[in-house]
Design a protein around this motif. Structure first.
Motif, mmCIF file in Angstrom:
data_model
loop_
_atom_site.group_PDB
_atom_site.id
_atom_site.type_symbol
_atom_site.label_atom_id
_atom_site.label_comp_id
_atom_site.label_asym_id
_atom_site.label_seq_id
_atom_site.Cartn_x
_atom_site.Cartn_y
_atom_site.Cartn_z
ATOM 1 N N ARG A 1 21.002 8.853 22.624
ATOM 2 C CA ARG A 1 19.684 9.228 23.131
ATOM 3 C C ARG A 1 19.813 9.702 24.577
ATOM 4 N N GLY B 1 12.561 5.827 24.194
ATOM 5 C CA GLY B 1 11.820 5.347 23.045
ATOM 6 C C GLY B 1 10.438 4.876 23.447
ATOM 7 N N PHE C 1 10.320 2.348 18.514
ATOM 8 C CA PHE C 1 10.896 3.601 18.024
ATOM 9 C C PHE C 1 11.772 4.271 19.074
ATOM 10 N N PRO D 1 12.759 7.965 18.715
ATOM 11 C CA PRO D 1 12.661 9.131 17.831
ATOM 12 C C PRO D 1 13.593 10.282 18.166
ATOM 13 N N MET E 1 16.820 9.456 14.394
ATOM 14 C CA MET E 1 15.879 8.527 15.020
ATOM 15 C C MET E 1 16.235 7.104 14.613
ATOM 16 N N VAL F 1 14.222 3.145 14.169
ATOM 17 C CA VAL F 1 13.057 2.268 14.260
ATOM 18 C C VAL F 1 13.536 0.830 14.100
ATOM 19 N N TYR G 1 8.795 11.019 9.287
ATOM 20 C CA TYR G 1 9.756 11.449 10.306
ATOM 21 C C TYR G 1 9.971 12.941 10.127
ATOM 22 N N THR H 1 11.569 16.458 11.937
ATOM 23 C CA THR H 1 12.411 17.008 12.988
ATOM 24 C C THR H 1 12.620 18.492 12.758
ATOM 25 N N ARG I 1 10.218 16.398 17.539
ATOM 26 C CA ARG I 1 10.177 15.250 16.622
ATOM 27 C C ARG I 1 8.750 14.753 16.509
ATOM 28 N N VAL J 1 6.860 11.238 14.613
ATOM 29 C CA VAL J 1 7.031 10.035 13.802
ATOM 30 C C VAL J 1 5.670 9.363 13.635
ATOM 31 N N GLN J 2 5.526 8.646 12.534
ATOM 32 C CA GLN J 2 4.287 7.918 12.282
ATOM 33 C C GLN J 2 4.569 6.733 11.368
ATOM 34 N N TYR K 1 7.341 14.414 20.125
ATOM 35 C CA TYR K 1 8.268 14.705 21.208
ATOM 36 C C TYR K 1 8.621 16.189 21.204
#
Length: 423
Positions: A149, A155, A186, A188, A210, A212, A231, A233, A247, A249-250, A277
């Motif tokens: 990362r 995150g 997260f 992501p 990613m 989580v 997810y 991307t 990105r 995410v949910q 993101y």
């Protein structure tokens, strides 16, 4: 309290017995080192703690590496640890799955080790960060992958502080008195590198990834009746848009009938957390959360006008599982930008999800009880009678991101899960 006791002392009667994080905290919560460190709490009843890495490769293939730590809350029954691996090729429709029960999990903050795998974490939430995973699951699957990362893509959790991300169950949400909890953190915006070997063939796993980290601090059939996860991307064979690497995410869960704004049978509540993101801006673009309650039921307070939602449509009754799977799905995100420069939004949809394997992006209908350790599987099946299933999908899709008054279409891949725990 033993998890075998199905009765919850604080779930009956009138009065609020569920406290969603989306109605108590909001906005971008910065992660601390403690947030993504292993907890492995074996003194607070049933506990499940997971770390899951998802990767989309340049050819659109999907890889999952998952660690599951579970404790039943039963004296003399030891905790169990499991690593699950899956590789799916959307072009050939072939999936490779491997799950191994391991022993003697040793943790050191965010690093972990068993007789089958090792995860070495380095860096901090405010600097660059890496997770290096090596695993020898059996003669057919070996893993050597590093997830990295960058420092400018930290995150998140929903809401700052030690309670950030936490939803609590029970009339009294305080520690020692509540029925349980759930929390998600997260990362992501990871990049993956390294190699996996399947049946002697090496596969380069450089891609978009990613992580989580989740904790469920109560029996899973008491915690939620439904889950949705998304997810998205960019990449995976598609060219980047003007927003660079993107990105989204949910994570969403729906409570059971035992918990709600006025206690049992006062309406199942949905808790939805998400973020978007872009590599063109530091930090997340937006972090949003929304509480959803059924029409006519008591509402929780809205802290802002965030939108974070997962909507099923055109349901298809699946005879194999007995659940109504989504025939189509839409995910939405909208809220104030983390950098304070106005608002941003995003939405993505898949108009036709498959009901049969290989159709409409359906990877698998995961029989959850078949994938968890034997002692937990037998206990849950005997006590609850539930048959949880996860419908996993992978599809090429376009995320429409609205930022600075312009809608930017971003092409990429959407992996999503629709999970059914109980009716």
């Amino acid at each position: 309290m033993s998890w075998f006791n199905n009765a919850k002392s604080s779930s009956g009667g009138d009065g609020k017995n569920f406290y969603p994080v989306t109605s108590s905290l909001s906005g971008y919560g910065k992660l601390t080192e403690k947030d993504t460190a292993w907890t492995c709490a074996n003194n607070k009843g049933f506990q499940t703690e997971t770390q899951v890495w998802y990767t989309i490769l340049p050819d659109g293939c999907w890889v999952m590496v998952q660690i599951i730590w579970s404790y039943l809350g039963v004296f003399l029954v030891p905790a169990t640890t499991q690593m699950t691996f899956k590789h799916y090729n959307p072009h050939t429709k072939k999936a490779v799955w491997k799950s191994v029960n391991t022993s003697a999990l040793k943790t050191d903050g965010r690093s972990s080790k068993t007789d089958a795998f090792e995860v070495v974490q380095s860096g901090s939430p405010t600097t660059e960060e890496t997770y290096k995973i090596t695993a020898n699951l059996d003669k057919t699957v070996q893993i050597s992958v590093t997830y990295s990362r960058p420092a400018d893509a930290p995150g998140f959790k929903l809401g700052d502080g030690p309670d950030g991300g936490f939803s609590f169950f029970g009339k009294d949400p305080s520690d020692g008195k509540r029925d349980g909890l759930v929390v998600h953190r997260f990362l992501p915006f990871l990049k993956s590198s390294g190699t996996i070997v399947i049946d002697g063939k090496a596969i380069d796993v450089g891609g978009e990834a990613m992580l989580v980290h989740a904790i469920q601090g109560m029996r899973p059939d008491s915690l939620a009746s439904r889950w949705n996860f998304a997810y998205f991307t960019s990449g995976g064979g598609f060219e980047d848009s003007k927003l660079g690497t993107v990105r989204a995410v949910q994570m969403e869960f729906s409570t059971t009938d035992s918990y709600g704004p006025k206690g049992a049978k006062s309406g199942r509540t949905k808790v939805n957390i998400g973020a978007v993101y872009s590599s063109t801006v530091p930090n997340p673009l937006i972090v949003v959360g929304q509480t959803h309650t059924p029409p006519g039921s008591e509402s929780y307070p809205a802290l802002n006008d965030d939108v974070s939602s997962a909507t099923h449509s055109s349901p298809v009754h699946d005879k194999f599982t007995g659940y109504n799977a989504p025939g189509a799905i839409e995910f939405r995100w909208e809220g104030k930008r983390v950098d304070g420069k106005g608002k941003a939004s995003a939405k993505i949809s898949v108009d036709k999800l498959g009901a049969e394997l290989g159709e409409g992006g359906l990877i698998e209908k995961v029989d959850v009880l078949a994938e968890i350790p034997y002692i937990i599987r037998k206990g849950l099946a005997a006590v609850t009678g539930t048959k949880p299933y996860i419908f996993q999908y992978l599809n090429p899709a376009t995320l429409d991101v609205e930022v600075d008054g312009e809608t930017v279409p971003v092409k990429g891949w959407l992996f999503n899960e629709a999970s059914f725990v109980s009716e």
